[in-house]
Design an enzyme around this catalytic site. Structure first.
Site, PDB file in Angstrom:
ATOM      1  CB  SER A 139      58.069  64.714  30.876  1.00  0.00           C
ATOM      2  OG  SER A 139      58.166  63.238  30.968  1.00  0.00           O
TER       3      SER A 139
ATOM      4  CE1 TYR B 174      54.951  65.203  35.712  1.00  0.00           C
ATOM      5  CE2 TYR B 174      54.653  63.556  33.655  1.00  0.00           C
ATOM      6  CZ  TYR B 174      55.695  64.288  34.777  1.00  0.00           C
ATOM      7  OH  TYR B 174      56.898  64.718  34.427  1.00  0.00           O
TER       8      TYR B 174
END
Length: 299
Positions: A191, A204
């Site tokens: 990401s 995360y």
């Protein structure tokens, strides 16, 4: 199939709506089919051309979002598919299975919680047994829950996020490597959060940085075996992760609007990257990360 497909030239700024997303919430892991608007995973637009003919792919997180788009694209490119997904998302997974069957490919449904080591091993074994082999791993499944203050971030959540996002990657690739032939491809999903972490996504974002480095290290370890390992790093993509706790509720309406393209991405816009990395077209590409971010820089 719609007249428009992934090859039709369009203005990327206006290709998808720039309207605000309506406020909404679901309990994790959530269902894509209950979202407003429902994400575009290429159901009506992805057109295959035989780029993965005869291939055997395991796709995780395949019920919704990026994993769903990847599974649809792989099938329309000629691959048979094993769908790994969370049992609570069976309704969405059934829709994907029907689309794969419509593409004329075999599909096998493998529900399970990938935060459990034994589930990962069984998913790999079942996928290889049912497909008659395995030569593509597209590892997309992930957990994302926004917490504004570290004081409120529990050890349980921190551990579960790492088990789902990082440990699963280790367990699954370890189980799969003895089964993969030369020419096989492993694709992980990091990401932009690995490079530009949001303050509300401590757990995360740090898992996504770990995925990036794990991918590069594994790629170098298995290169001599003729197995390639690459990574896709999405920016803000409209998926069920966002509405099931992945974003603070007040940020949902403007999700993605801060990118240079002025909007969130859709899962369908990532599928061609996974197809390229899975195919022999990318034979000299390994240990790389491919950003799909709407113009926000990696790094």
């Amino acid at each position: 199939m719609a007249d428009l497909d992934q090859y039709t030239m369009r203005n990327p700024v206006t290709q998808y709506t720039q309207d605000e997303f309506p406020k909404q919430s679901q309990d994790a892991p959530g269902l894509q089919s209950d979202m407003t608007p429902v994400p575009d995973c290429g159901e009506q637009t992805y057109r295959g051309s035989g780029r993965l003919s005869g291939r055997k792919a395991l796709v995780t997180g395949a019920d919704s979002g990026i994993g769903r788009a990847v599974a649809i694209a792989f099938a329309r490119e000629g691959a048979d598919i094993a769908l790994a997904y969370h049992p609570d998302e069976h309704k969405d997974a059934e829709q994907v299975a029907e689309l794969i069957k419509e593409a004329g490919r075999k599909v096998f449904m493998l529900p399970g919680d990938l935060s459990d080591e034994s589930v990962n091993v069984k998913v790999v074994e079942d996928a290889a047994n049912q497909l008659g082999g395995l030569d593509i791993l597209a590892l997309v499944a992930g957990k994302q829950t926004a917490v504004e203050d570290i004081a409120d971030l529990t050890t349980e959540q921190f551990r579960k996020t790492y088990e789902t996002n990082v440990f699963s990657l280790f367990w699954m690739t370890k189980a799969a490597l003895p089964l993969l032939p030369a020419g096989a491809s492993i694709i992980t999903t990091s990401s932009i959060q690995a490079y530009q972490p949001s303050p509300s996504l401590l757990d995360y974002a740090s898992t996504k940085a770990a995925i990036l480095n794990y991918t590069r290290g594994l790629a170098k370890q298995v290169a001599a075996k003729g197995i390639r390992v690459n990574c896709v790093a999405p920016g803000p993509i409209w998926t069920v992760l966002q509405v099931s706790g992945g974003q603070p509720a007040e940020k949902l309406p403007s999700f993605g609007a801060q990118t240079p393209l002025g909007r969130a991405g859709q899962p369908a816009e990532l599928a061609p990257i996974y197809v390229y990395l899975a195919s022999q077209e990318s034979s000299y590409v390994t240990a790389e990360v491919h950003g799909v971010t709407g113009g926000n820089h990696l790094g």
